[in-house]
Design an enzyme around this catalytic site. Structure first.
Site, PDB file in Angstrom:
ATOM      1  N   SER A  39       1.461 -10.185   7.600  1.00  0.00           N
ATOM      2  CA  SER A  39       0.416  -9.169   7.784  1.00  0.00           C
ATOM      3  C   SER A  39       0.810  -8.102   8.808  1.00  0.00           C
ATOM      4  CB  SER A  39      -0.885  -9.843   8.229  1.00  0.00           C
ATOM      5  OG  SER A  39      -1.816  -8.877   8.638  1.00  0.00           O
TER       6      SER A  39
ATOM      7  N   GLU B  99       0.832  -1.204   0.000  1.00  0.00           N
ATOM      8  CA  GLU B  99       0.000   0.000   0.000  1.00  0.00           C
ATOM      9  C   GLU B  99       0.870   1.259   0.000  1.00  0.00           C
ATOM     10  OE1 GLU B  99      -2.669   2.637   2.992  1.00  0.00           O
ATOM     11  OE2 GLU B  99      -3.000   0.470   3.190  1.00  0.00           O
TER      12      GLU B  99
END
Length: 282
Positions: A222, A130
């Site tokens: 994650s 991102e």
């Protein structure tokens, strides 16, 4: 003899809407065509990636994209930098854009700031998909930092605009803003943190305190998983991180323990259910 564990899955855990959208889109195409490229892991969870690979999903890296021609490529929820769209156009690649709407909104804001000649700082994880997409909106000129200590040795402009990766802690973002203002900078702060993620902190706090033991299920890659696991661990020291069923250690559970299972926004519900089933057989 059975340990008779009372196991409950947190109803609010599991995929955020952005991940659900990307996976639904991938499954639809795989069902019709049996094959689809995806730029990077569709979700930071190896077990879910393996499930989709078995259906025909092929994970490629950015270095592979220029070599592709006339192909169909999925952009995952994390979003992409403008360069990806440019290469796709040149190579007649059809992009299936599953960028999360929250991420797209942030990308647009950052691009508008950059086009207005604002200096930009992004609070985010170095190298995160991102963040690479966000930095790409600024011609890679934005300064990315994941801890305020990194800024101690950096000569910052007098005024700048502060943004954050969508999955960061709201409290930490505002603490960083205050600290930078206290250091004498003029800070224009844009809070674009996803509330579906940030609201989970408080919910998870209550959930973790309600059980003898907590099993937190998440992929090791994650970022969101690491943050949420820390929330659990702080609320309940008897919290254990596992990526799959085989990592469960039966010895940590005692007879009649109440056990709460929860996970990251990239953790599939089927995996948490598998963990529940295993615990119930101990």
């Amino acid at each position: 003899m059975s340990k008779n564990l009372q196991v409950t899955i947190d109803k609010d855990s599991g995929f955020c809407f952005g991940v659900v959208y990307a996976i639904d889109m991938a499954e639809e195409i795989l069902e019709d065509e049996g094959q689809l490229y995806c730029l990077g892991d569709i979700v930071h969870n190896d077990e879910e990636v393996a499930r989709l690979k078995a259906k025909g999903l092929q994970i490629i890296g950015h270095e592979d994209l220029p070599q592709l021609q006339n192909a169909k490529v999925l952009i995952r929820a994390h979003g992409e930098a403008p360069e990806t769209y440019r290469i796709a156009l040149e190579n007649n690649i059809t992009l299936i854009d599953a960028s999360c709407p929250v991420v797209l909104k942030l990308q647009n804001r950052i691009k508008t700031s950059h086009d207005s000649n604002e200096k930009i700082l992004i609070f985010g994880k170095h190298g995160h998909a991102e963040v690479i997409g966000l930095k790409g909106q600024t011609n890679d000129e934005a300064l990315v930092f994941q801890d305020i200590a990194e800024l101690d040795e950096v000569e910052l402009p007098e005024s700048f605009t502060l943004y954050s990766q969508t999955t960061k802690s709201v409290d930490k973002f505002y603490a960083i803003k205050e600290e930078l203002i206290n250091r004498g900078y003029q800070v224009k702060a844009n809070d674009t943190i996803c509330r579906q993620v940030s609201n989970r902190y408080e919910d998870l706090l209550g959930f973790a305190q309600s059980y003898n033991k907590i099993v937190f299920v998440s992929g090791k890659k994650s970022s969101n998983g690491k943050v949420l696991y820390d929330v659990c661990k702080n609320a309940n020291p008897n919290s254990y991180f596992v990526s799959d069923v085989d990592e469960l250690d039966p010895q940590v559970f005692e007879n009649d323990d109440t056990v709460g299972i929860c996970g990251a926004t990239s953790t599939p519900m089927w995996l948490m259910k598998a963990v529940k089933e295993r615990l119930e057989t101990l």
